[in-house]
Design a protein around this motif. Structure first.
Motif, PDB file in Angstrom:
ATOM      1  N   ALA A   1      57.047  67.438  45.763  1.00 52.73           N
ATOM      2  CA  ALA A   1      58.113  68.164  46.442  1.00 52.73           C
ATOM      3  C   ALA A   1      59.399  67.348  46.540  1.00 52.73           C
ATOM      4  N   ASP A   2      59.369  66.098  46.074  1.00 54.18           N
ATOM      5  CA  ASP A   2      60.537  65.213  46.114  1.00 54.18           C
ATOM      6  C   ASP A   2      60.898  64.814  44.686  1.00 54.18           C
ATOM      7  N   PRO A   3      61.863  65.487  44.063  1.00 54.56           N
ATOM      8  CA  PRO A   3      62.170  65.218  42.653  1.00 54.56           C
ATOM      9  C   PRO A   3      62.480  63.761  42.344  1.00 54.56           C
ATOM     10  N   ALA A   4      63.182  63.074  43.222  1.00 56.71           N
ATOM     11  CA  ALA A   4      63.532  61.687  42.952  1.00 56.71           C
ATOM     12  C   ALA A   4      62.290  60.819  42.824  1.00 56.71           C
ATOM     13  N   SER A   5      61.282  61.070  43.656  1.00 55.62           N
ATOM     14  CA  SER A   5      60.083  60.246  43.586  1.00 55.62           C
ATOM     15  C   SER A   5      59.272  60.557  42.332  1.00 55.62           C
ATOM     16  N   VAL A   6      59.332  61.806  41.864  1.00 56.84           N
ATOM     17  CA  VAL A   6      58.636  62.158  40.620  1.00 56.84           C
ATOM     18  C   VAL A   6      59.284  61.452  39.444  1.00 56.84           C
ATOM     19  N   ARG A   7      60.590  61.527  39.365  1.00 60.59           N
ATOM     20  CA  ARG A   7      61.291  60.852  38.271  1.00 60.59           C
ATOM     21  C   ARG A   7      61.056  59.347  38.326  1.00 60.59           C
ATOM     22  N   GLY A   8      61.025  58.796  39.542  1.00 59.11           N
ATOM     23  CA  GLY A   8      60.766  57.373  39.685  1.00 59.11           C
ATOM     24  C   GLY A   8      59.391  56.982  39.203  1.00 59.11           C
ATOM     25  N   ALA A   9      58.403  57.839  39.427  1.00 57.20           N
ATOM     26  CA  ALA A   9      57.044  57.536  38.973  1.00 57.20           C
ATOM     27  C   ALA A   9      56.962  57.553  37.449  1.00 57.20           C
ATOM     28  N   VAL A  10      57.613  58.515  36.808  1.00 55.10           N
ATOM     29  CA  VAL A  10      57.631  58.552  35.341  1.00 55.10           C
ATOM     30  C   VAL A  10      58.328  57.300  34.809  1.00 55.10           C
ATOM     31  N   ASP A  11      59.449  56.934  35.426  1.00 52.68           N
ATOM     32  CA  ASP A  11      60.151  55.719  35.009  1.00 52.68           C
ATOM     33  C   ASP A  11      59.265  54.492  35.168  1.00 52.68           C
ATOM     34  N   ARG A  12      58.424  54.497  36.191  1.00 48.51           N
ATOM     35  CA  ARG A  12      57.530  53.355  36.420  1.00 48.51           C
ATOM     36  C   ARG A  12      56.544  53.195  35.277  1.00 48.51           C
ATOM     37  N   ALA A  13      56.053  54.295  34.746  1.00 50.26           N
ATOM     38  CA  ALA A  13      55.133  54.219  33.611  1.00 50.26           C
ATOM     39  C   ALA A  13      55.798  53.549  32.422  1.00 50.26           C
ATOM     40  N   VAL A  14      57.038  53.919  32.147  1.00 46.96           N
ATOM     41  CA  VAL A  14      57.765  53.318  31.023  1.00 46.96           C
ATOM     42  C   VAL A  14      58.073  51.855  31.304  1.00 46.96           C
ATOM     43  N   GLU A  15      58.431  51.550  32.548  1.00 50.35           N
ATOM     44  CA  GLU A  15      58.722  50.172  32.927  1.00 50.35           C
ATOM     45  C   GLU A  15      57.501  49.274  32.726  1.00 50.35           C
TER      46      GLU A  15
END
Length: 288
Positions: free
Chosen positions: A101-115
């Motif tokens: 329900a929090d778009p910023a946290s979803v995008r951050g989690a995807v970015d974490r996978a790439v990181e």
């Protein structure tokens, strides 16, 4: 009707505390040898709703099949436990706390996978929330809005971020969304849940048509009665639900979460290389 639930509006914190030192490398063991030739060998996988139910089963299975996995959900304790279990078995796993329900946290989690892993190959959008069972006129507007925010908008945000990450790193890949057999027919007891899962099917088909030319496949699994927390909560509120659903199922039983994860793993793998835009029923024949 039957998906894992690990999202609410109560926790919108992205996990930025994990670091690469928490990611195990696969050692030379019989288990790791099997993973090296597994269905998802060499792939990086992102999984939402991974703290329990189908998502946790998928995380264990994908890692056993050779993927490096990034687990995402609201409950950090559950995520840590599953990730530690995977690492103890010789797999590669880490986690990021996020709320669909929090778009910023979803995008951050995807970015974490790439990181952590340098790329993203596949994603399993399994996280979902349920609704109080009952007719549509008995559902509050707040409950409807929450189901929409998690089950449809959250999936849209995740897919957008995942496709961008796949495009920027692996170049080609696959996404699987968790739908429901409750989206394929009338669903008078879970009308908002069914309607928004049906909308997710449309989003899946549209994404498949849009990104297929780039080599990015998008499919969905539609579980039937599955032994997850959502099902147990529904049966507690409406006793006899599981028995009634099993009576409508030719195989006569509910699925274990791993049985749904197996279907998702196949759709994400190269063995399903000519499958896109599909909604695969994994329902024990309920809708046969």
């Amino acid at each position: 009707m039957n998906n894992t639930t690990d999202n609410s509006t109560n926790d919108t914190t992205s996990d930025t505390t994990s670091d690469a030192t928490n990611v195990s490398t696969v050692t030379s063991t019989p288990a790791s040898s099997a993973a090296a030739s597994g269905l998802l060998a060499g792939k990086v996988a992102f999984i939402t709703g991974a703290g329990r139910g189908i998502g946790a089963a998928a995380a264990r299975l994908f890692a056993a099949e050779g993927a490096k996995v990034l687990l995402a959900a609201r409950s950090e304790d559950q995520l840590k436990a599953v990730a530690e279990e995977i690492r103890a078995a010789g797999g590669v796993a880490d986690h990021a706390v996020c709320d669909l329900a929090d778009p910023a946290s979803v995008r951050g989690a995807v970015d974490r996978a790439v990181e952590l892993y340098g790329r993203l190959d596949v994603a399993f959008n399994n996280g979902a929330t349920g609704q109080p069972p009952g007719p549509l006129d008995a559902l509050s507007e707040a409950d409807f809005d929450h189901v929409y925010a998690v089950n449809l908008k959250g999936a849209w945000v995740a897919m957008s971020a995942e496709i961008a990450a796949i495009r920027a790193t692996a170049g080609r890949g696959a996404v699987v969304n968790t739908s429901s057999v409750g989206a394929l027919t009338a669903n008078p007891q879970l009308p908002a849940y069914g309607a928004l899962k049906r909308a997710l099917n449309s989003l899946t088909a549209s994404a498949a048509a849009t990104y297929g030319p780039e080599g990015i496949r998008v499919n969905a699994v539609a579980p039937g009665t599955t032994l997850t927390e959502l099902l147990f909560e529904w049966d507690e509120r409406s006793p006899g639900t599981v028995d009634a659903l099993n009576a409508r199922t030719p195989l006569g039983r509910a699925a274990e979460p791993r049985e749904i994860a197996e279907a998702a793993a196949w759709l994400l793998s190269d063995r399903a290389s000519y499958v896109t835009g599909a909604v695969l029923r994994v329902d024990g024949g309920m809708l046969a």
